[in-house]
Motif scaffolding. Structure first.
Motif, mmCIF file in Angstrom:
data_model
loop_
_atom_site.group_PDB
_atom_site.id
_atom_site.type_symbol
_atom_site.label_atom_id
_atom_site.label_comp_id
_atom_site.label_asym_id
_atom_site.label_seq_id
_atom_site.Cartn_x
_atom_site.Cartn_y
_atom_site.Cartn_z
ATOM 1 N N PRO A 186 51.080 69.381 67.548
ATOM 2 C CA PRO A 186 50.703 68.240 66.709
ATOM 3 C C PRO A 186 50.523 66.913 67.496
ATOM 4 N N ASP A 187 51.356 66.999 68.501
ATOM 5 C CA ASP A 187 51.415 65.468 69.395
ATOM 6 C C ASP A 187 50.486 65.652 70.623
ATOM 7 N N GLU A 188 49.497 64.909 70.433
ATOM 8 C CA GLU A 188 48.617 64.811 71.610
ATOM 9 C C GLU A 188 48.991 64.771 72.951
ATOM 10 N N ARG A 189 50.103 64.112 73.254
ATOM 11 C CA ARG A 189 50.823 63.719 74.165
ATOM 12 C C ARG A 189 51.686 64.977 74.945
ATOM 13 N N VAL A 190 51.895 66.096 74.129
ATOM 14 C CA VAL A 190 52.322 67.234 74.517
ATOM 15 C C VAL A 190 51.228 68.183 74.780
ATOM 16 N N GLU A 191 50.200 68.103 73.927
ATOM 17 C CA GLU A 191 49.050 68.998 74.106
ATOM 18 C C GLU A 191 48.392 68.470 75.558
ATOM 19 N N ALA A 236 65.388 55.966 74.136
ATOM 20 C CA ALA A 236 65.227 55.998 72.880
ATOM 21 C C ALA A 236 64.084 55.419 72.262
ATOM 22 N N SER A 237 63.437 54.424 72.680
ATOM 23 C CA SER A 237 62.114 53.829 72.387
ATOM 24 C C SER A 237 60.988 54.288 73.274
ATOM 25 N N ALA A 238 61.097 55.187 74.323
ATOM 26 C CA ALA A 238 60.186 55.507 75.112
ATOM 27 C C ALA A 238 59.195 56.360 74.487
ATOM 28 N N VAL A 239 59.627 57.353 73.667
ATOM 29 C CA VAL A 239 58.512 58.048 72.937
ATOM 30 C C VAL A 239 59.063 58.089 71.418
ATOM 31 N N ARG A 240 58.034 57.570 70.750
ATOM 32 C CA ARG A 240 58.371 57.761 69.213
ATOM 33 C C ARG A 240 57.872 59.038 68.720
ATOM 34 N N GLU A 241 58.566 59.574 67.614
ATOM 35 C CA GLU A 241 58.280 60.932 67.294
ATOM 36 C C GLU A 241 56.996 60.795 66.498
ATOM 37 N N ASP A 242 56.672 59.821 66.043
ATOM 38 C CA ASP A 242 55.600 59.625 65.304
ATOM 39 C C ASP A 242 54.315 59.464 66.236
ATOM 40 N N GLY A 243 54.525 59.075 67.377
ATOM 41 C CA GLY A 243 53.168 58.922 68.198
ATOM 42 C C GLY A 243 52.686 57.604 68.030
ATOM 43 N N GLU A 244 53.090 56.895 67.316
ATOM 44 C CA GLU A 244 52.423 55.412 66.777
ATOM 45 C C GLU A 244 52.772 54.305 67.874
ATOM 46 N N GLY A 245 52.162 53.500 68.200
ATOM 47 C CA GLY A 245 52.304 52.550 69.091
ATOM 48 C C GLY A 245 51.991 52.772 70.445
ATOM 49 N N GLU A 246 51.355 53.940 70.975
ATOM 50 C CA GLU A 246 51.174 54.460 72.426
ATOM 51 C C GLU A 246 49.729 54.887 72.192
ATOM 52 N N ASP A 247 48.924 53.820 72.681
ATOM 53 C CA ASP A 247 47.570 54.183 72.914
ATOM 54 C C ASP A 247 47.118 55.144 74.163
ATOM 55 N N ASP A 248 47.926 54.777 75.196
ATOM 56 C CA ASP A 248 47.871 55.676 76.466
ATOM 57 C C ASP A 248 48.792 56.761 76.672
ATOM 58 N N VAL A 249 48.166 58.006 76.447
ATOM 59 C CA VAL A 249 48.873 59.190 76.303
ATOM 60 C C VAL A 249 49.560 59.482 77.630
#
Length: 190
Positions: free
Chosen positions: A157-162, A55-68
């Motif tokens: 919109p999420d750079e991790r997905v892109e 549940a905490s692995a991927v936050r929907e807002d993308g905040e808190g993760e610097d490493d994509v």
């Protein structure tokens, strides 16, 4: 939380059945494949219960993760439902008794790339990558259907997905020997 663990273990059991059934076994016939693939691919979009590591692995807002890359790989951490569903989908497709069965399961994974949740889109991309690993050159028969979906993900919109979509596309370009990015710009999108 017990239901989540039960799903994870069930997917692991199915994955192992598919892996051992791959060479002409009796478990996965066309009827069973058609019963199971919607249930399994639907798990790509399942929402982890609060309080779990997933549940905490991927936050929907993308905040808190610097490493994509670290964020994207967090959804498929070993032992998680995400990891099991990705491996299960690939094992199921690889064990399919007829390659005509690949298309509906592949379509289910592609539809998960349009889910509103970042986690589901990342899992779907990981599942596509696992299917490519399992089928190798045989995946090229499924590639035309995947191009519009991957093209859409280039503008996610999420750079991790892109980033994950671009990585998969580069791998598919290498596998096919064609410039997929140019095909996407010509005919991609909805």
């Amino acid at each position: 939380m017990d239901t989540w663990r039960m799903r994870t273990r069930a997917l692991g059991a199915l994955r192992r059945l598919f892996a051992h059934d791959k060479d002409g076994g009796d478990f996965l016939d066309a009827a069973r494949f058609n019963q199971l693939h919607p249930l399994i691919t639907r798990q790509l979009s399942s929402t982890p219960p609060r309080g779990t590591a997933e549940a905490s692995a991927v936050r929907e807002d993308g905040e808190g993760e610097d490493d994509v890359a670290a964020s994207a790989s967090a959804v498929v951490a070993e032992g998680s439902l995400g990891a099991e569903v990705v491996k299960c989908v690939a094992a199921m497709v690889a064990a399919a008794p007829d390659d005509a069965l690949w298309k509906p399961a592949h379509r289910g994974v592609l539809l998960a790339t349009r889910d509103g949740k970042t986690r589901a889109r990342l899992l779907a991309l990981a599942a596509l990558g696992a299917i490519v690993d399992a089928l190798e050159e045989e995946y090229l028969a499924l590639l035309p259907e995947a191009i519009p979906f991957l093209s859409e993900l280039f503008e996610d919109p999420d750079e991790r997905v892109e980033a994950a979509a671009r990585k998969l596309t580069a791998r598919l370009t290498e596998l096919s020997g064609e410039d997929l990015k140019s095909l996407m710009s010509e005919g991609g999108g909805r």
